[in-house]
Scaffold this motif. Structure first.
Motif, PDB file in Angstrom:
ATOM      1  N   SER A 226       0.552  -1.223  -0.013  1.00  0.00           N
ATOM      2  CA  SER A 226      -0.016   0.048   0.232  1.00  0.00           C
ATOM      3  C   SER A 226       1.192   1.063  -0.497  1.00  0.00           C
ATOM      4  O   SER A 226      -0.050   2.332  -0.173  1.00  0.00           O
ATOM      5  CB  SER A 226      -0.996  -0.019   1.207  1.00  0.00           C
ATOM      6  N   VAL A 227       2.280   0.849   0.216  1.00  0.00           N
ATOM      7  CA  VAL A 227       2.682   2.336   0.000  1.00  0.00           C
ATOM      8  C   VAL A 227       3.095   3.377  -0.941  1.00  0.00           C
ATOM      9  O   VAL A 227       2.582   3.758  -0.754  1.00  0.00           O
ATOM     10  CB  VAL A 227       4.307   1.863   0.632  1.00  0.00           C
ATOM     11  N   TRP A 228       3.171   2.690  -2.302  1.00  0.00           N
ATOM     12  CA  TRP A 228       3.299   2.823  -3.850  1.00  0.00           C
ATOM     13  C   TRP A 228       2.450   2.909  -4.120  1.00  0.00           C
ATOM     14  O   TRP A 228       1.731   3.513  -5.227  1.00  0.00           O
ATOM     15  CB  TRP A 228       4.845   2.505  -4.119  1.00  0.00           C
ATOM     16  N   LEU A 229       1.525   1.466  -4.079  1.00  0.00           N
ATOM     17  CA  LEU A 229       0.823   0.911  -5.030  1.00  0.00           C
ATOM     18  C   LEU A 229      -0.409   1.792  -5.381  1.00  0.00           C
ATOM     19  O   LEU A 229      -1.327   1.119  -4.100  1.00  0.00           O
ATOM     20  CB  LEU A 229       0.787   0.262  -5.456  1.00  0.00           C
ATOM     21  N   ASN A 230      -1.146   2.463  -6.530  1.00  0.00           N
ATOM     22  CA  ASN A 230      -2.356   2.670  -6.110  1.00  0.00           C
ATOM     23  C   ASN A 230      -2.872   1.660  -7.727  1.00  0.00           C
ATOM     24  O   ASN A 230      -3.055   2.218  -8.853  1.00  0.00           O
ATOM     25  CB  ASN A 230      -2.840   3.681  -6.331  1.00  0.00           C
ATOM     26  N   SER A 231      -2.673   0.120  -7.039  1.00  0.00           N
ATOM     27  CA  SER A 231      -4.138  -0.173  -8.421  1.00  0.00           C
ATOM     28  C   SER A 231      -5.434   0.568  -8.881  1.00  0.00           C
ATOM     29  O   SER A 231      -4.861   0.624 -10.268  1.00  0.00           O
ATOM     30  CB  SER A 231      -4.273  -1.094  -7.453  1.00  0.00           C
ATOM     31  N   ALA A 232      -5.735   1.004  -8.450  1.00  0.00           N
ATOM     32  CA  ALA A 232      -6.870   1.504  -9.214  1.00  0.00           C
ATOM     33  C   ALA A 232      -6.299   3.037 -10.267  1.00  0.00           C
ATOM     34  O   ALA A 232      -6.920   3.310 -10.863  1.00  0.00           O
ATOM     35  CB  ALA A 232      -7.208   2.849  -8.374  1.00  0.00           C
ATOM     36  N   ASN A 233      -4.783   3.480 -10.196  1.00  0.00           N
ATOM     37  CA  ASN A 233      -4.381   3.993 -11.287  1.00  0.00           C
ATOM     38  C   ASN A 233      -3.922   3.403 -13.016  1.00  0.00           C
ATOM     39  O   ASN A 233      -4.650   3.603 -13.660  1.00  0.00           O
ATOM     40  CB  ASN A 233      -3.610   4.781 -10.756  1.00  0.00           C
ATOM     41  N   PHE A 234      -3.869   1.794 -12.158  1.00  0.00           N
ATOM     42  CA  PHE A 234      -3.536   1.316 -13.835  1.00  0.00           C
ATOM     43  C   PHE A 234      -4.539   0.861 -14.398  1.00  0.00           C
ATOM     44  O   PHE A 234      -6.394   0.556 -14.118  1.00  0.00           O
ATOM     45  CB  PHE A 234      -3.088  -0.213 -13.628  1.00  0.00           C
ATOM     46  N   PRO A 235      -5.005   0.231 -15.445  1.00  0.00           N
ATOM     47  CA  PRO A 235      -6.492   0.092 -16.424  1.00  0.00           C
ATOM     48  C   PRO A 235      -6.713  -1.289 -16.057  1.00  0.00           C
ATOM     49  O   PRO A 235      -5.965  -2.143 -15.741  1.00  0.00           O
ATOM     50  CB  PRO A 235      -5.773   0.058 -17.590  1.00  0.00           C
ATOM     51  N   PRO A 236      -7.772  -1.427 -16.105  1.00  0.00           N
ATOM     52  CA  PRO A 236      -8.398  -2.521 -15.486  1.00  0.00           C
ATOM     53  C   PRO A 236      -7.603  -4.118 -16.068  1.00  0.00           C
ATOM     54  O   PRO A 236      -7.751  -3.729 -17.857  1.00  0.00           O
ATOM     55  CB  PRO A 236      -9.817  -2.885 -15.753  1.00  0.00           C
ATOM     56  N   SER A 237      -8.197  -4.746 -15.562  1.00  0.00           N
ATOM     57  CA  SER A 237      -7.438  -6.339 -16.783  1.00  0.00           C
ATOM     58  C   SER A 237      -8.165  -6.493 -17.966  1.00  0.00           C
ATOM     59  O   SER A 237      -9.412  -6.549 -17.937  1.00  0.00           O
ATOM     60  CB  SER A 237      -8.109  -7.122 -15.643  1.00  0.00           C
ATOM     61  N   ASP A 238      -7.464  -7.287 -18.640  1.00  0.00           N
ATOM     62  CA  ASP A 238      -8.452  -6.666 -20.151  1.00  0.00           C
ATOM     63  C   ASP A 238      -8.814  -9.000 -19.676  1.00  0.00           C
ATOM     64  O   ASP A 238      -8.087  -9.935 -18.121  1.00  0.00           O
ATOM     65  CB  ASP A 238      -7.204  -7.761 -20.953  1.00  0.00           C
ATOM     66  N   ALA A 239      -9.499  -9.319 -20.285  1.00  0.00           N
ATOM     67  CA  ALA A 239     -10.073 -10.580 -20.126  1.00  0.00           C
ATOM     68  C   ALA A 239      -9.708 -11.654 -21.116  1.00  0.00           C
ATOM     69  O   ALA A 239      -9.162 -10.454 -22.161  1.00  0.00           O
ATOM     70  CB  ALA A 239     -11.998 -11.098 -21.011  1.00  0.00           C
TER      71      ALA A 239
END
Ligand code: FES
Length: 509
Positions: free
Chosen positions: A10-23
């Motif tokens: 959680s220190v650095w990673l804001n997963s929300a900024n990454f594009p969502p997963s492809d199916a």
């Protein structure tokens, strides 16, 4: 206010900024990449730029493994010293080491510009300053080795910007860099998807094999991806025992603390200890910390699983840094990560020994960002059948006889960890565990890892690593079971966090 981040994602990673997963709607491609950290994403970007169809698969979020734990030093200076690289790989090996890492920083800068990524990329000087273990003559020898490697404008003797850092002659290396790794990778991931690459997250890969010129990637959910080539970019590779025993896992520690703006000139700083300390500065606003800058301090490494004194190591980092870097204030974050140290100091990048269509990149040795970018350039050339002058140095097939003593020493760790199957448990009874702690306990002929959570509930898994059978050790900072032998890591419920293991620890009771 001090904040102990514990498990550090959680220190650095804001997963929300990454594009969502492809199916995973398509299961055939030119290249399937296993691993969505900086290595996998860098390879995906390079290949997509060349019109190659790519499917990347990761068992977690993008950049969620070791990548989000980086301190983001971008250096063209061999962290194991140019003189050591020259001793093991000759002058040409040292020259290629410098050339390739410098080219990697250039390539990152180019991608930042092309893709217009706002990631605080900044060129700055690096200073290698002597610890007590290094006399001035040895520093001069290191400087001369750097110049022989091609670093013609390295400067020695140089003064660090503050005498408190070091009053002795240091080496100044121009054109180093730093950036915000996650912001950079968000931009890279978006470019990969824009160019047709598929990024599939939260899907574990069980195996990577090849058959009739085809790479076969089997996922834990039963799906199979077939590709002309596969790239294993999983930090510790899930293929090739030959490589797994030629590198050793080390845990490194880092913290960030407030520091008055401009109290220390922006530069990369590191000393000559083994393990060495490393420092850089970060503008506070990047970390949403308002008015203060941040100083990021790392080091105090130990072999994975062989120490459990994280707090003491953070204290040592501060004790070391405070007299050298004035104005250090409150500690904001503490975290740790695992680095793979190749026994001959050079990463393994290229074709997996004995395979035709499977490539790997591993052995980051604390230089994971530049090594990953080197991997993107080199593996793309190999896949396209182009000559690359770096191929021989980084070849996973290389034999470096001079590194044999180091390899034997590192693998001796495995002997007691295998023998630990026969020894008593660390405690007799699980009821002796305090909430939030863990231990390996003997259950008849088995070793069991027992974690008692903060609410008092027990979580029990087999303590036998599913890779090759060493006994795992508790990592209290990350709350994980870590294997000292080749770096596999497991969550408290046995889920694989890090290879080379691909099978979870079985649940016990
Ligand atoms: Fe190899 Fe555990 S990682 S035995």
């Amino acid at each position: 206010m001090e904040q102990n981040s514990g498990s550090t994602e959680s220190v650095w990673l804001n997963s929300a900024n990454f594009p969502p997963s492809d199916a995973l709607t398509e299961t055939e491609c030119d290249v399937c990449i296993v691993g969505g950290g900086v290595a996998g994403l860098s390879c995906a970007y390079q290949l997509c730029q060349e019109g190659v169809s790519v499917i990347l698969v990761d068992d977690g979020p993008l950049a969620g493994g070791e990548t989000c734990r980086t301190t983001a030093h971008l250096s063209s200076v061999a962290d194991d010293l140019f003189s050591e690289i020259e001793r093991l790989h000759g002058k040409e090996g040292a020259r290629i080491t410098y050339e390739s890492h410098a080219a990697a920083i250039d390539r990152i800068e180019e991608i930042v510009t092309i893709e217009n990524i706002d990631c605080d990329f900044q060129r700055l000087d690096g200073y290698l300053f002597p610890a007590d273990n290094m006399d001035d003559e040895a520093m001069r020898e290191e400087y001369e080795a750097a110049v022989r490697a091609g670093f013609h404008d390295a400067q020695y003797p140089a003064n660090t910007p503050l005498p408190s850092i070091s009053s002795r002659p240091s080496i100044r290396f121009p054109r180093q860099a730093q950036f915000d790794m996650i912001k950079y990778l968000v931009g890279v991931a978006k470019a990969v998807q824009r160019d047709g690459g598929k990024l599939v997250t939260n899907q574990a890969v069980e195996s990577v094999s090849e058959e009739d010129e085809t790479a076969i990637i089997k996922l834990a959910n039963g799906a199979t991806v077939t590709a002309r080539h596969a790239i294993v970019a999983t930090n510790a590779p899930i293929v090739s025992l030959t490589i797994q025993v030629r590198q050793a896992p080390y845990r490194t520690y880092a913290l960030s603390a407030d520091i008055a703006p401009s109290a220390v000139p922006a530069a990369l700083y590191w000393d000559t200890l083994d393990p060495y300390h490393y420092v850089r500065l970060q503008k506070g606003d990047t970390l949403k910390d308002g008015e203060t800058d941040q100083i990021i301090i790392g080091g105090e490494d130990h072999k994975t699983g062989l120490a459990d004194d994280a707090e003491a190591r953070f204290e040592k980092l501060l004790e070391w840094a405070r007299p050298r870097f004035p104005g250090i204030g409150a500690v904001r974050h503490k975290w740790s990560g695992q680095v793979m140290e190749p026994v001959d100091y050079v990463a393994f990048i290229g074709k997996v020994p004995g395979r035709s269509n499977i490539f790997l990149t591993t052995g980051d040795s604390g230089m994971g960002i530049t090594h990953s970018t080197i991997a993107a350039l080199l593996i793309s050339d190999l896949i396209h059948g182009r000559d690359n002058p770096w191929a021989e140095l980084y070849s996973p097939n290389r034999v470096t006889l001079k590194s044999l003593p180091t390899m034997l020493k590192e693998n001796f760790t495995a002997v007691p960890r295998l023998g630990a199957q026969l020894t008593p448990g660390e405690i007799k009874c699980r009821d002796d565990l305090e909430p939030g702690s863990a231990a390996v306990i003997r259950h008849g002929r088995k070793k069991v890892g027992v974690y008692r959570d903060d609410a008092g509930a027990f979580h029990q898994v087999s303590a036998t690593c599913t890779h090759l059978g060493c006994v795992v050790a508790w990592n209290p900072l990350e709350k994980s079971w870590d294997c000292p032998c080749h770096g596999s890591r497991f969550d408290v419920d046995g889920t694989v966090l890090n290879g080379p293991a691909t099978t979870p620890l079985s649940r016990e009771g």
